[in-house]
Enzyme design. Sequence first.
Site, PDB file in Angstrom:
ATOM      1  CG  HIS A 423      -1.797   1.167   1.351  1.00  0.00           C
ATOM      2  ND1 HIS A 423      -1.427   2.238   2.137  1.00  0.00           N
ATOM      3  CD2 HIS A 423      -2.959   1.479   0.768  1.00  0.00           C
ATOM      4  CE1 HIS A 423      -2.370   3.165   2.044  1.00  0.00           C
ATOM      5  NE2 HIS A 423      -3.313   2.727   1.221  1.00  0.00           N
ATOM      6  CB  CYS A 798      -3.243  -0.769 -15.491  1.00  0.00           C
ATOM      7  SG  CYS A 798      -4.319  -1.961 -14.702  1.00  0.00           S
TER       8      CYS A 798
HETATM    9  C1  PEP Z   1      -3.018  -4.705 -10.081  1.00  0.00           C
HETATM   10  O1  PEP Z   1      -3.406  -5.589  -9.336  1.00  0.00           O
HETATM   11  O2  PEP Z   1      -2.060  -4.844 -10.859  1.00  0.00           O
HETATM   12  C2  PEP Z   1      -3.682  -3.399 -10.085  1.00  0.00           C
HETATM   13  C3  PEP Z   1      -3.349  -2.479 -10.957  1.00  0.00           C
HETATM   14  O3  PEP Z   1      -4.606  -3.170  -9.138  1.00  0.00           O
HETATM   15  P1  PEP Z   1      -4.264  -2.811  -7.593  1.00  0.00           P
HETATM   16  O4  PEP Z   1      -2.823  -2.506  -7.505  1.00  0.00           O
HETATM   17  O5  PEP Z   1      -5.136  -1.677  -7.242  1.00  0.00           O
HETATM   18  O6  PEP Z   1      -4.648  -4.078  -6.904  1.00  0.00           O
END
Ligand code: PEP
Length: 838
Positions: A423, A798
């Site tokens: 996080h 992403c």
């Molecule tokens: C991922 O899991 O790669 C993503 C982009 O979502 P998050 O980091 O919010 O879980």
Amino acid sequence: MTALTDPGAIVEITPSAGVETARHGWRAKCLQRLIRMELPVPTSFALSAEAVRAIAGGHMPDRACLAAIIERADGLISVRPSAVNPAWGGPGTVLNVGINHERHARLVKSRGKAAADAIYLGFVQSYAIHVARLDPDMFSDSDGGLEAALRAYEDETDEEFPQDPARQLAEVLRSMARAWDGPTARLLRQAKGAPAIAPLGLVVQDMALAIGPGVTGSGTIQFTDSVTGAPRITGRFRGQTQGRSKGEGAETLYLTRDPRGPSLEEAAPEVFADLVRFGVAARERLREEMQIEFVVSDSRLSIIDAVRLQRSSRASVRIAVTLVRDGIISPEEAVMRVEPRALSDLLHHQVDPRAPRDVIARGINASPGAATGRIVFTAAAAQAAQARGDRCVLVRRETVPEDIRGMHAAVAVLTERGGMTSHAAVIARGIGLPCIVGASDISIDARARTLLVGRRMFHEGEEITIDGTSGEVLAGAAEMLEPALDDSFTQLLEWADAHCRISVRANADTPEDARTARMFNAQGIGLCRTEHMFFNDQRLPAMREMIFAGSPEDRRLSLERLLPMQRSDFAALFEIMAGLPVTIRLFDPPLHEFLPHDREGMRELAESLDLPLSDVTRRVEALSEFNPMLGMRGVRLGITVPEIYDMQARAIFEATIEASHNGDPVVPEIMIPLVSARREVELVKTRIDAVAAAVRNETRKDFTYRLGVMVETPRAALRAGDIAEHSAFLSFGTNDLTQMTYGLSRDDAGRFMGIYVSQGVYAEDPFHILDRDGVGELVAIGTERARSHKPDITISVCGEHGGNPESIAFCLRAGVNYVSCSPFRVPIARLAAAQESI
Ligand code: PEP
Ligand code: MG
């Protein structure tokens, strides 16, 4: 000893000699270029890598050949390493090979006793330490003078110091060839990217003597500042000095006129003018900013070497752009010459590399840049510090979504736990905050408000510096370099964009993120994590009310409170992005993340919701899961509590209508997280289509939207063909996909990742650089299957890997249409994508 018979093994470096970098190394090639320019380079010979390998194996060059080289030099020679890449280093240069009693006597006559002694002593020291491998302590101190050094040599080896110049040369060559093969040297150069069996050439060069009568000495000159990249002549001239040998009256002069002391420019103006002229010519001919090594011998100038100027990140950008502007290299070459990661140093403050550093701890360099602030241990304390106008560093064991406000209030973040996609790391990169995670050597006592690092104790309020670029925590305030988003930076990226074959979007959750994304020329938003929009003082209570709703009707009412907030969030994003695509991900995290985690928080919540504390604790317990990252989150929440997605879809559509008012129609992209089955997509799509129909009906306005799916589970990648049917786009969320493919918690892996990487279990941290073999194969399979069902489907990445140069190279080859990364990584991604495309 067998002789080396290949006639090409040793060549004199002349303008037409067959000298190649791959065979003779960069130094030999560079010297040939300087010779072709007719610069005054002393006679030089290149030993090929095969010759050096043979020497290391005991096959020496013909003695007559060595004798010829050294006789011809009529004096002394130097031997320098010449690896294929200068960054790979090599054994230290040995100067003054060939000196013996007889030549010493000649030097006494021509240069005086002091100079002759200093030159002989320098060689005895080098030979004793590097060739005979005697104790350096016995020779590094030159107090005893030449006689003492020769005596020490004889005492230790029981033989006279070698008087045969050819033998001296043979022994020096052998020791350098063998030093290159030693395990330490091999590991060091492999760490700099050299292959396991990297070749080494050697250069043998006539000595230009830097100790003697008149203006005599050695020096280096450069024409550009290594830190800023601005034009500036710097360097030094050490009179009566050659390597470690110093003659009588040794002194350091400035190069250019300087009020603080004498300069070479004043002492020998013609020499200085020639140096500048040669420097300008070398830059043009070698097409690079160089540092030149030279010797002045009684006002006669010799250029003995030239190396690519060592430079900081910001200097590397400015130098590349200036070389293009001066017509020396092409824009494409400039783009290829700058390391993409170097750009992040220009975006943030950096600890000045020249300043002292008091390093107290190290961790994972999760978000680049540096900042100094006073230690605080809670988000509330960070906010209070900000309110007082104090700069603070938020130090936590790990951060949770509730800490976001504290992170925004801090100038940097340090956590004991966590990895590249924990996080703290994700949020810090998103907002451009320097951050170190997984600093497992620190020990936080939040109650006592202390931070223990080894034996050093730091209290709340004490100043520390976080260097998120290196992963180092420093005590106190460090000297900083300002960010350098200057004209060179903008120009280089403009050239990069002209060559990019994939687009680069930004992960942006707030209007501020979106503005940063536009400032860095992102071509849209590839991921808006909507849950981040709920962590502020106005929204969290409404969110909690929704979670605590006793009936669907109550839930609908609280969602109605959230609707206008979300609508204005989305309208703002659409407006800032001005027609560029915006991908909004529907709510993803488990609901319990929005609830308080301690008793005090629960008491406050009970009060604000006007419920008994026991009801609140019961509800919080009911929502807690053993494994929340694999539990009720993402689309699973969307299917079981569909009202949340309904509200978000409505907010998106209403904002779409609002933002389409004045210009081109906005086409929002809605993305469903954590999908693992096609039916999940069908169920969500049916409801979103229904919301769209309702909004069209109510407003009598038409709009379109694109629905897509995040591929974050291995099953979604394997079933991508199926899933593609209802999707206009697929976006690989490689953070969760890595977590699930490895079965490795993205929040906990930081604890042992260092050990795993150092022991070679993983070549790299897979949350940092995409694992091509496993996760990468899922990306390739998913892309291929999706495209075989729907050839025009848009595919993107992403996860945090979208901003990592090595991972971008892989994505490009896998056929991805765009990558999306934190706004501050957009420039790095643009440059990396361009380099892969050129
Ligand atoms: C991922 O899991 O790669 C993503 C982009 O979502 P998050 O980091 O919010 O879980
Ligand atoms: Mg995810």
